[in-house]
Scaffold this active site. Structure first.
Site, PDB file in Angstrom:
ATOM      1  N   LYS A   1       9.879  25.671  16.987  1.00  0.00           N
ATOM      2  CA  LYS A   1       8.417  25.565  16.906  1.00  0.00           C
ATOM      3  C   LYS A   1       7.965  24.190  17.387  1.00  0.00           C
ATOM      4  O   LYS A   1       8.577  23.173  17.068  1.00  0.00           O
ATOM      5  CB  LYS A   1       7.955  25.794  15.465  1.00  0.00           C
TER       6      LYS A   1
ATOM      7  N   ASP B   1      17.596  34.407   2.595  1.00  0.00           N
ATOM      8  CA  ASP B   1      16.898  34.785   3.824  1.00  0.00           C
ATOM      9  C   ASP B   1      16.053  33.640   4.397  1.00  0.00           C
ATOM     10  O   ASP B   1      15.881  33.546   5.607  1.00  0.00           O
ATOM     11  CB  ASP B   1      15.998  35.997   3.540  1.00  0.00           C
TER      12      ASP B   1
ATOM     13  N   HIS C   1      15.750  28.332   7.079  1.00  0.00           N
ATOM     14  CA  HIS C   1      14.491  27.777   7.600  1.00  0.00           C
ATOM     15  C   HIS C   1      13.966  26.587   6.779  1.00  0.00           C
ATOM     16  O   HIS C   1      13.647  25.532   7.333  1.00  0.00           O
ATOM     17  CB  HIS C   1      13.404  28.852   7.636  1.00  0.00           C
TER      18      HIS C   1
ATOM     19  N   HIS D   1      14.944  29.962  14.455  1.00  0.00           N
ATOM     20  CA  HIS D   1      13.784  29.857  15.341  1.00  0.00           C
ATOM     21  C   HIS D   1      12.736  28.869  14.825  1.00  0.00           C
ATOM     22  O   HIS D   1      11.870  28.440  15.575  1.00  0.00           O
ATOM     23  CB  HIS D   1      13.181  31.235  15.650  1.00  0.00           C
TER      24      HIS D   1
ATOM     25  N   ARG E   1      24.720  50.466  23.204  1.00  0.00           N
ATOM     26  CA  ARG E   1      25.400  51.761  23.336  1.00  0.00           C
ATOM     27  C   ARG E   1      24.515  52.832  23.964  1.00  0.00           C
ATOM     28  O   ARG E   1      25.006  53.784  24.559  1.00  0.00           O
ATOM     29  CB  ARG E   1      25.858  52.262  21.950  1.00  0.00           C
TER      30      ARG E   1
ATOM     31  N   LYS F   1       7.226  36.566  -0.018  1.00  0.00           N
ATOM     32  CA  LYS F   1       6.551  37.637   0.714  1.00  0.00           C
ATOM     33  C   LYS F   1       5.377  38.152  -0.095  1.00  0.00           C
ATOM     34  O   LYS F   1       5.320  37.970  -1.302  1.00  0.00           O
ATOM     35  CB  LYS F   1       7.546  38.778   0.958  1.00  0.00           C
TER      36      LYS F   1
HETATM   37  P1  NAP Z   1      18.280  46.415  15.695  1.00  0.00           P
HETATM   38  O1  NAP Z   1      16.876  46.713  16.025  1.00  0.00           O
HETATM   39  O2  NAP Z   1      18.994  47.245  14.687  1.00  0.00           O
HETATM   40  O3  NAP Z   1      19.093  46.429  17.056  1.00  0.00           O
HETATM   41  C1  NAP Z   1      20.493  46.351  17.106  1.00  0.00           C
HETATM   42  C2  NAP Z   1      20.914  46.393  18.542  1.00  0.00           C
HETATM   43  O4  NAP Z   1      22.333  46.368  18.594  1.00  0.00           O
HETATM   44  C3  NAP Z   1      20.461  47.622  19.290  1.00  0.00           C
HETATM   45  O5  NAP Z   1      20.164  47.286  20.628  1.00  0.00           O
HETATM   46  C4  NAP Z   1      21.702  48.504  19.247  1.00  0.00           C
HETATM   47  O6  NAP Z   1      21.631  49.398  20.322  1.00  0.00           O
HETATM   48  C5  NAP Z   1      22.786  47.454  19.406  1.00  0.00           C
HETATM   49  N1  NAP Z   1      24.089  47.873  18.878  1.00  0.00           N
HETATM   50  C6  NAP Z   1      24.371  48.353  17.655  1.00  0.00           C
HETATM   51  N2  NAP Z   1      25.693  48.636  17.558  1.00  0.00           N
HETATM   52  C7  NAP Z   1      26.242  48.322  18.756  1.00  0.00           C
HETATM   53  C8  NAP Z   1      27.547  48.399  19.293  1.00  0.00           C
HETATM   54  N3  NAP Z   1      28.583  48.874  18.585  1.00  0.00           N
HETATM   55  N4  NAP Z   1      27.767  47.988  20.555  1.00  0.00           N
HETATM   56  C9  NAP Z   1      26.734  47.525  21.322  1.00  0.00           C
HETATM   57  N5  NAP Z   1      25.467  47.429  20.873  1.00  0.00           N
HETATM   58  C10 NAP Z   1      25.221  47.831  19.596  1.00  0.00           C
HETATM   59  O7  NAP Z   1      18.457  44.907  15.190  1.00  0.00           O
HETATM   60  P2  NAP Z   1      17.527  43.663  15.538  1.00  0.00           P
HETATM   61  O8  NAP Z   1      16.404  43.636  14.580  1.00  0.00           O
HETATM   62  O9  NAP Z   1      17.249  43.655  16.987  1.00  0.00           O
HETATM   63  O10 NAP Z   1      18.474  42.456  15.121  1.00  0.00           O
HETATM   64  C11 NAP Z   1      19.544  42.006  15.905  1.00  0.00           C
HETATM   65  C12 NAP Z   1      20.149  40.801  15.225  1.00  0.00           C
HETATM   66  O11 NAP Z   1      19.173  39.789  15.138  1.00  0.00           O
HETATM   67  C13 NAP Z   1      20.598  41.062  13.786  1.00  0.00           C
HETATM   68  O12 NAP Z   1      21.718  40.267  13.505  1.00  0.00           O
HETATM   69  C14 NAP Z   1      19.416  40.569  12.962  1.00  0.00           C
HETATM   70  O13 NAP Z   1      19.799  40.155  11.686  1.00  0.00           O
HETATM   71  C15 NAP Z   1      18.974  39.397  13.794  1.00  0.00           C
HETATM   72  N6  NAP Z   1      17.566  39.039  13.610  1.00  0.00           N
HETATM   73  C16 NAP Z   1      16.580  39.940  13.900  1.00  0.00           C
HETATM   74  C17 NAP Z   1      15.266  39.565  13.735  1.00  0.00           C
HETATM   75  C18 NAP Z   1      14.135  40.496  14.075  1.00  0.00           C
HETATM   76  O14 NAP Z   1      12.979  40.068  13.992  1.00  0.00           O
HETATM   77  N7  NAP Z   1      14.380  41.728  14.457  1.00  0.00           N
HETATM   78  C19 NAP Z   1      14.939  38.278  13.276  1.00  0.00           C
HETATM   79  C20 NAP Z   1      15.967  37.386  13.006  1.00  0.00           C
HETATM   80  C21 NAP Z   1      17.264  37.773  13.180  1.00  0.00           C
HETATM   81  P3  NAP Z   1      22.412  50.795  20.366  1.00  0.00           P
HETATM   82  O15 NAP Z   1      22.148  51.483  19.091  1.00  0.00           O
HETATM   83  O16 NAP Z   1      21.853  51.431  21.573  1.00  0.00           O
HETATM   84  O17 NAP Z   1      23.848  50.425  20.540  1.00  0.00           O
END
Ligand code: NAP
Length: 482
Positions: free
Chosen positions: A181, A234, A239, A177, A51, A330
């Site tokens: 590995k 989690d 995993h 992920h 967004r 953790k």
């Molecule tokens: P995040 O940092 O909160 O990022 C969310 C992303 O989604 C942002 O780019 C946000 O950008 C976008 N977004 C939110 N609402 C939206 C909408 N209505 N339309 C379009 N884009 C939208 O989350 P994240 O950590 O990257 O995680 C993303 C996913 O991966 C989640 O399901 C999380 O559980 C999973 N995950 C993350 C990790 C990790 O290490 N971070 C690890 C495993 C799994 P805008 O606000 O600009 O829209």
């Protein structure tokens, strides 16, 4: 050595959530490394979508920072610039109609098309629906979805239903992920590429298996999410379950996605329900300057576990009688993840008890370094009679593979598999549901008796009861961080 780079077809990868934490820390740096290794074919493109109002230049700047922070060694300027040229950005709200026509205009018919749903699962339905509405999907299109895949069996089924309403199962890539590995795949190579281990890989020769995924960090900024999830949901459901499956599964007829996943599914379905007294839940407490779990999740009454250890059994012909001990948590002593296959003692020691020596152990280490070690017993060198000692036969990749040990991060490998259309290392719908079907009653069990997690010191081995779980069986965990 044969080139490790297997080319993929030209692709358009659209990252929904392109400005998020996962894109910044893993997806963009990973793609850069594949590009730098020459694996991204000419003409491939990566399009960020979220967004936030951003233009192409701002997204390139975002990616440049991500690469310099997380891609490892400093990138060469010309390579970095060439990679940044492949990036584009579209402002899109998954919940609205703006931006979709612009995305559609950027797509080409002549490239593999993959959409990475790097957003919360509540957006999957809208994203999938709008991708179809705007004619962005063809039969070869792939989507990649992230964990958490559901909160329990019911929500996982609902998510599968949402995705299957829009895509065929062959188009859905559920990422875990851990499966990307190097060592996890090497576990399959070691088991099924050698004659040495498989004849011994059963309850007749293996005493027990330990699987540990220990983290040094606490819940960090994910407190709100984690308090509703806990270590069982989690980490164990996905995993650790995957690691258990690869350790315990039968040899598939071939290394093909469904053959491998069929065998993993059989393992999950053969898992017995876990007895409540074979589970230890823990919560890290305040230690020194570090605040405890309840402060981290901002819930003084939280009963969520930041640690779990459990003993389970795979009830089939191969494994009857060999327990699998799983442990994850953790704020433990070290970041240390491994699978240890502990073989039984020799039936009779011809050297006598006083000669020493232990049992064979195959240790598959995933973190912090990847490698495989086989502990064998030999004679202690020198005069002084027949005394035995244990030595490791070390297959750590850094030494064995020399320069080639700079193995791709799990995400890079998995994204390239998406482009190749190879689902072997991705979870299938029935696998995810079977894992929840085993996990749910365990969680309901402790919820029904209001089980309170045992406190443990930060940077320790976890609650003392976890050690007792093993000691009661005359066994012990390998020390975390040893
Ligand atoms: P995040 O940092 O909160 O990022 C969310 C992303 O989604 C942002 O780019 C946000 O950008 C976008 N977004 C939110 N609402 C939206 C909408 N209505 N339309 C379009 N884009 C939208 O989350 P994240 O950590 O990257 O995680 C993303 C996913 O991966 C989640 O399901 C999380 O559980 C999973 N995950 C993350 C990790 C990790 O290490 N971070 C690890 C495993 C799994 P805008 O606000 O600009 O829209």
């Amino acid at each position: 050595m044969v080139s490790r780079i297997i080319p993929v077809e030209r692709f358009d990868l659209i990252i929904f959530g392109g400005t998020g934490d996962l894109a910044r820390r893993k997806i963009l740096p990973g793609l850069f490394r594949r590009f730098a290794d020459g694996q991204m074919p000419e003409g491939s493109r990566i399009i960020g979508a979220a967004r936030s109002e951003m233009d192409q230049a701002a997204f390139q700047e975002f990616a440049e920072e991500a690469i310099s922070s997380f891609a490892g060694s400093a990138p060469e300027d010309t390579v970095l610039k060439a990679f940044l040229d492949t990036l584009d950005y579209v402002t899109i709200d998954a919940l609205g109609e703006d931006g979709w026509a612009e995305l559609s205009a950027k797509m080409r018919d002549t490239a593999v098309r993959a959409f990475y749903f790097s957003v919360g699962p509540s957006l999957f339905d809208d994203l999938a629906m709008r991708l179809h509405k705007h004619n962005l999907v063809d039969p070869e299109t792939r989507i990649v979805v992230e964990k958490p895949f559901g909160h329990d069996l019911e929500t996982a089924r609902a998510l599968n239903k949402v995705l299957s309403a829009h895509f065929d199962e062959s188009q859905i890539y559920r990422i875990d992920h851990y499966l990307g590995k190097e060592t996890v795949q090497n576990l399959m190579a070691v088991r099924f590429g050698n004659m040495l281990f498989e004849p011994l890989w059963n309850s007749q020769y293996i005493d027990h298996v330990q699987i540990t995924v220990a983290e040094e960090v606490g819940v960090g900024g994910r407190g709100g999410y984690y308090d509703k999830s806990g270590a069982m949901r989690d980490m164990v459901q996905n995993h650790l379950m995957q690691l258990l499956c690869l350790t315990a599964m039968e040899p598939p007829a071939k290394f093909d996605p469904d053959a491998v996943r069929d065998e993993k599914l059989k393992v999950i379905r053969a898992l017995e329900p876990v007895e409540p007294h074979h589970i230890v839940r823990g919560q890290y407490s305040e230690t020194g300057d570090e605040q405890g779990f309840r402060d981290d999740v901002e819930n003084p009454k939280s009963w969520t576990e930041s640690f779990i250890a459990l003993k389970c059994h795979v009830q089939n012909w191969r494994w009857a009688g060999t327990p699998f001990y799983l442990r994850t948590g953790k704020r433990l002593q070290a970041r240390d993840s491994e699978i240890i296959v502990v073989f039984k003692e020799t039936p009779h020691s011809i050297f006598g008890m006083e000669a020493g020596g232990g049992r064979n152990e195959l240790r598959i280490q995933l973190q912090p370094d990847e490698g495989i070690t086989l502990k064998v017993t030999i004679k202690e060198p020198g005069p002084g009679g027949m005394r035995l000692m244990d030595v490791p036969l070390d297959m750590s990749f850094a030494e064995t593979l020399g320069d080639h040990a700079d193995t791709p991060d799990a995400y890079e490998r998995l994204i390239m598999d998406v482009i190749r259309g190879n689902q072997t290392l991705f979870m299938r719908d029935d696998e995810v549901e079977a894992a929840w079907a085993w996990t749910d009653p365990i969680i309901q069990g402790w919820e029904s008796v209001n089980d309170v997690p045992k406190p443990y010191d930060s940077y320790s081995q976890g609650p003392t009861d976890a050690a007792l779980l093993m000691q009661r069986d005359g066994r012990e965990w390998r020390e975390i961080g040893a």
